[in-house]
Each structure stands twice: as structure tokens, then as C-alpha cells.
Design a protein around this motif. Structure first.
Motif, PDB file in Angstrom:
ATOM      1  N   ASN A   1       1.034  -1.422   0.037  1.00  0.00           N
ATOM      2  CA  ASN A   1       0.066   0.048   0.347  1.00  0.00           C
ATOM      3  C   ASN A   1       0.785   1.100   0.243  1.00  0.00           C
ATOM      4  O   ASN A   1       0.550   2.183  -0.777  1.00  0.00           O
TER       5      ASN A   1
ATOM      6  N   LYS B   1       2.196   1.707  -3.176  1.00  0.00           N
ATOM      7  CA  LYS B   1       1.115   2.392  -4.003  1.00  0.00           C
ATOM      8  C   LYS B   1       1.150   3.588  -4.104  1.00  0.00           C
ATOM      9  O   LYS B   1       0.103   4.318  -5.050  1.00  0.00           O
TER      10      LYS B   1
ATOM     11  N   ASP C   1       5.493   6.175   5.136  1.00  0.00           N
ATOM     12  CA  ASP C   1       5.170   6.394   3.677  1.00  0.00           C
ATOM     13  C   ASP C   1       5.649   8.548   3.316  1.00  0.00           C
ATOM     14  O   ASP C   1       4.959   8.538   3.862  1.00  0.00           O
TER      15      ASP C   1
ATOM     16  N   GLY D   1      -7.903  -2.471  -4.961  1.00  0.00           N
ATOM     17  CA  GLY D   1      -7.319  -3.767  -4.927  1.00  0.00           C
ATOM     18  C   GLY D   1      -8.784  -3.816  -4.618  1.00  0.00           C
ATOM     19  O   GLY D   1      -9.224  -2.791  -4.616  1.00  0.00           O
TER      20      GLY D   1
ATOM     21  N   LEU E   1      -5.680  -3.874   4.328  1.00  0.00           N
ATOM     22  CA  LEU E   1      -5.832  -3.031   5.548  1.00  0.00           C
ATOM     23  C   LEU E   1      -6.773  -4.573   6.365  1.00  0.00           C
ATOM     24  O   LEU E   1      -6.104  -4.794   7.801  1.00  0.00           O
TER      25      LEU E   1
HETATM   26  P1  ADP Z   1      -6.777  -1.723  -1.620  1.00  0.00           P
HETATM   27  O1  ADP Z   1      -6.773  -3.568  -1.660  1.00  0.00           O
HETATM   28  O2  ADP Z   1      -7.675  -0.963  -1.943  1.00  0.00           O
HETATM   29  O3  ADP Z   1      -5.383  -1.415  -1.544  1.00  0.00           O
HETATM   30  P2  ADP Z   1      -6.388  -2.263   1.285  1.00  0.00           P
HETATM   31  O4  ADP Z   1      -7.712  -2.188   2.825  1.00  0.00           O
HETATM   32  O5  ADP Z   1      -5.125  -2.097   1.089  1.00  0.00           O
HETATM   33  O6  ADP Z   1      -7.231  -2.501   0.220  1.00  0.00           O
HETATM   34  O7  ADP Z   1      -6.607  -0.456   2.152  1.00  0.00           O
HETATM   35  C1  ADP Z   1      -7.946   0.336   1.620  1.00  0.00           C
HETATM   36  C2  ADP Z   1      -8.023   1.631   1.923  1.00  0.00           C
HETATM   37  O8  ADP Z   1      -7.538   2.546   2.040  1.00  0.00           O
HETATM   38  C3  ADP Z   1      -6.760   2.015   0.061  1.00  0.00           C
HETATM   39  O9  ADP Z   1      -8.083   1.636  -1.165  1.00  0.00           O
HETATM   40  C4  ADP Z   1      -6.365   3.353  -0.076  1.00  0.00           C
HETATM   41  O10 ADP Z   1      -7.598   3.922  -0.576  1.00  0.00           O
HETATM   42  C5  ADP Z   1      -6.014   3.601   0.983  1.00  0.00           C
HETATM   43  N1  ADP Z   1      -4.507   3.263   2.238  1.00  0.00           N
HETATM   44  C6  ADP Z   1      -4.365   1.878   3.018  1.00  0.00           C
HETATM   45  N2  ADP Z   1      -3.106   2.577   2.948  1.00  0.00           N
HETATM   46  C7  ADP Z   1      -3.333   3.753   2.328  1.00  0.00           C
HETATM   47  C8  ADP Z   1      -1.772   4.236   2.278  1.00  0.00           C
HETATM   48  N3  ADP Z   1      -0.074   3.745   2.676  1.00  0.00           N
HETATM   49  N4  ADP Z   1      -1.908   5.374   1.855  1.00  0.00           N
HETATM   50  C9  ADP Z   1      -2.651   6.175   1.386  1.00  0.00           C
HETATM   51  N5  ADP Z   1      -4.635   5.276   1.981  1.00  0.00           N
HETATM   52  C10 ADP Z   1      -3.971   4.121   2.028  1.00  0.00           C
END
Ligand code: ADP
Length: 420
Positions: free
Chosen positions: A296, A299, A335, A372, A377
């Protein structure tokens, strides 16, 4: 100054008529179609008088009046019941609930403006004290009946939601199992095909096979996430505890993401793991948490950004039954990316939650902003909690231009051989 009248009424025809009659004689009219919006409008608009239909959906006119009379700043506003009900005692019922006057429908178009002016000039209808007691008792009884009915409705709605949630988990679990079998076969066939073609195969053919294998791996990952989330939601996640070294896990993460971070010109650094003693936990699952957090971080950080994974020992103050404070490991994944808005910081841990609109959904695992399934999370938090730990995020705000960055905090107990 023109006087403002709030009219709470669900019937459009009545609203149009009253608005017309009152505007004609110079009043300003604001309208609400039910009790809750009536209360909100009364707070915003501070009208000089409220006309209240009694038979409105949801909270009825009696309840809305009682509520309005209890709100600071609104209790002095005259409320006039305007109703088609004309049973014996309806006037007394309305006055007991807090109304200051009672007008019946159908309206007398000629008299309405004068009646309103009279109330605005201070006229109030009253009920005799002995009658008030009788109607108050009846009103209380009715409120309790309504409350009981609402609690029953809520409880039924809650049961339905629990059932739907269970069906959702069952469906995801079943779909994942159904998908896993042909995927495993496909994976096997691709292996056989590579072996058969051997190294003599044309480069373009090998590229096709490698592309197909990457897609199969991706699909297997999604199916695995679907299985994990149902295990977490149903409390059936099994952990395999063993001694583990955070240094080895950090190094593995750094190796696994080295190429991707390099491609995005991001600096991925690790720190602090060498000072952490041997821990007990499910090494593969803890690696999975960090993999989700780091993927993440990559990304949601633009090219050229920085990502750091850091570990330190912290202590949790001793509970009354313990004499020593408990030693915990705190892992921070920071990050320099787009950040998470404060009102989203809990929601992103909900299954299938994505901050952005679904239409913009892309599923690149490492491309900038590639979304994703929204499972990374919740799975990471579920695994942390299954270890007796926790996971949360801190970030100033979400801003893809300024990139305030995010810090994900993972707390894990150091664990003992007994904690398996
Ligand atoms: P995804 O597969 O959509 O990345 P996650 O459960 O890993 O699903 O994350 C859920 C949401 O949390 C993401 O769609 C993103 O909007 C936000 N997110 C997660 N990690 C970060 C990060 N490091 N910085 C900013 N937003 C984040």
C-alpha cells in the motif's frame, strides 16, 4: 421585518396551498416534509412560528413538538397544530404535547392569515390542569408503546443484517473455494506446459507463459484474501506460532519489494529490527501484514517517494494483576504518499472499503494509486488482533498534491512459547 413560518407537512398539495396563502400576506415560508427535517430546519432558520401537521411519517407531530419545545432557543417559538384529525380530545392532546394552538383542516383560507397573526401577537390556547394530567398519562403510555415498537423493528432489522452479513461471508467463502480448485489445476497445467516446451521455446512463447503465470498468481492471491477475510470475520483464523526473527522478516520484505520500489524510484529502508529480541508468533502471517502495508505504501506514494519500516520496543503499563509492564514491539510503516483523511482512518479497515469511487478502480498491485479489492488492511488488522496486537493509521490529511504521508502503526506482543 417579515415573519418567518416553518410548515411541517408531508402532503405537497397542503404545502402549496399554505405557502400561497401566507406568502400572499407577506410571510416567508420554509417547509419540511417530516419531523426530523423540521427540527433541523427550526434550528437553522429560527422561525417566528411553526405550523405542525400531526399525521406525518416517522416522528409524528406530537413527538416533534415535544422535542422542539425541549431544545434550547426553540422552546419559545409558538407551535400550532394543523390537522385533519378531529377525534374528541385531539385539541387537548396537541396542547399537552406542547403545541400552543390547534387549527383543523380543511383550512379556512380567509381566516388562516388572521389566526396566524393572533398567535404571533402572543395568543396561546390552554388546557385545564386536571385535563393535562389525564392526557399526559395517555401521551406517556403512547410514547412507551411507540418506543417498544421501534425497538422491536430495530432488533428485527439487526437480525436481518446479521443474517445478510453471515450469508455474505458464506458466499465469499464458497466462491473462493470454487475458484481455488480450477486455479490450482490451471497453475499445474502451466507448469507442465513450460516443462514440455523446455528452454527451446521461442522467447515470445515464454513471455506469454510468464504473463499467464503472473495473472494466475494474482488470482490466487485474491482467492487467498477472500478465504482469509472470511476466517477473520468468523473468528476461525488459525495461527501457527513459532520463534521468529524480525530482522529476517524485514530483510525478506525489503528483498521482495526491491525491484518494485526501484521501478518507482522509491527509497525503501528498514531500521530497528536488530534491537528486537526473538519473538513468538505466526511468521508467515506477520510477514503478510507487513507485505500489505508496504505494498500500500508503494501504491499510494508517488514516484521518488520514501517508505520506511521501523521497529522499536515499547511497554504497555501493567494491569493490576501484573507487576511488570508488558513489553511490546511497535512497527511503523511510514510513507511520503497521499495520506488518509481523518474521517477515513477507521473506515479503510472495513472489508471491501475503498476511499475512491469504484468507477476509478484499477487493480495494479504497485502502480501509483492502483486500487485493490479493499481487503489488505482488514486482513492485516485481523491478523494483528489474532496475535493480541493492534493496527491503526495516523495521517494529517488526504492530499495527492502536497502528499502529507501516512504512518501505519502495528503493535505486537513479543510473545512466549506458551502463547501458541
Ligand atoms: P486496497 O486493496 O484497495 O489497497 P486496502 O485494504 O489495502 O485495500 O486499503 C484500503 C484503502 O485504504 C485503499 O483503497 C486506500 O484508499 C487506503 N490506503 C491504504 N494504505 C494507504 C496509504 N499508505 N496511503 C494512503 N491511503 C492508503
Amino acid at each position: 421585518m417579515t415573519k418567518k413560518i416553518l410548515y411541517v407537512e408531508d402532503d405537497l398539495g397542503n404545502r402549496l396551498l399554505v405557502r400561497h396563502l401566507l406568502q400572499e400576506v407577506g410571510y416567508t415560508v420554509v417547509e419540511a416534509i417530516d419531523g426530523l427535517s423540521g427540527i433541523r430546519l427550526a434550528q437553522e432558520e429560527r422561525p417566528d412560528l411553526i405550523l405542525m401537521d400531526i399525521n406525518i411519517p416517522g416522528m409524528d407531530g406530537y413527538e416533534t413538538t415535544t422535542r422542539l419545545k425541549s431544545l434550547p432557543g426553540l422552546s419559545d417559538i409558538p407551535i400550532i397544530a394543523l390537522t385533519a384529525m378531529s377525534r374528541d380530545g385531539d385539541r387537548e392532546r396537541a396542547l399537552t404535547a406542547g403545541c400552543d394552538g390547534y387549527l383543523t383542516k380543511p383550512l379556512d383560507a380567509d381566516r388562516l392569515p388572521k389566526q396566524i397573526a393572533r398567535f404571533l401577537n402572543g395568543f396561546r390556547e390552554t388546557v385545564a390542569d386536571e385535563e393535562i394530567n389525564i392526557y399526559l398519562r395517555e401521551y406517556n403510555q403512547r410514547l412507551v408503546d411507540r418506543l417498544e415498537q421501534k425497538i422491536q423493528e430495530l432488533s428485527r432489522a439487526n437480525q436481518n443484517l446479521t443474517h445478510t452479513d453471515m450469508m455474505k461471508s458464506r458466499f465469499i467463502n464458497m466462491a473462493a473455494h470454487e475458484l481455488r480448485t480450477p486455479l490450482t489445476a490451471l497453475h499445474g497445467y502451466m507448469g507442465l506446459l513450460s516443462d514440455k516446451l523446455g528452454t527451446e521455446a521461442k522467447e515470445s512463447t515464454l513471455e506469454i507463459i510468464s504473463g499467464a503465470n503472473a495473472s494466475i498468481d494474482r488470482l490466487r492471491g485474491i482467492v487467498q484474501d477472500m478465504l482469509d477475510i472470511t476466517r477473520i470475520e468468523t473468528g476461525t483464523l488459525q495461527l501457527k506460532h513459532s520463534p521468529l526473527s524480525l530482522t529476517l522478516i524485514f530483510n525478506k520484505i525489503k528483498r521482495d519489494f526491491y525491484d518494485v520500489a526501484k521501478k518507482r524510484q522509491q527509497i525503501l529502508s528498514i531500521a530497528g529490527a536488530d534491537h528486537i529480541p526473538m519473538m513468538w508468533g505466526d511468521g508467515e502471517r506477520i510477514t503478510q501484514i507487513l507485505r500489505n502495508l508496504v505494498s500500500n505504501a508503494i501504491k499510494y506514494t508517488p514516484d521518488g517517494g520514501k517508505i520506511e519500516i521501523k521497529a522499536e520496543i515499547v511497554s504497555r503499563s501493567a494491569s493490576s494483576s501484573q507487576s511488570e509492564p508488558e513489553q511490546l514491539v511497535k512497527i511503523t510503516v511510514s510513507d511520503s504518499g497521499i495520506g488518509v483523511a481523518p474521517d477515513q482512518q477507521e473506515r479503510i479497515f472495513e472489508s471491501f472499503y475503498e476511499v475512491r469511487v469504484m468507477d476509478l478502480h484499477s487493480t495494479s498491485k504497485t502502480g501509483f494509486m492502483g486500487g485493490g479489492a479493499g481487503l489488505g488492511l482488514p486482513i492485516a488488522r485481523g491478523v494483528a488482533e489474532a496475535h493480541g496486537g493492534s493496527l491503526w493509521v495516523e495521517s494529517k490529511d488526504h492530499d495527492p498534491e502536497q502528499c502529507p504521508g501516512s504512518k501505519f502503526y502495528l503493535i505486537l506482543p513479543i510473545g512466549t512459547p506458551q502463547s501458541q
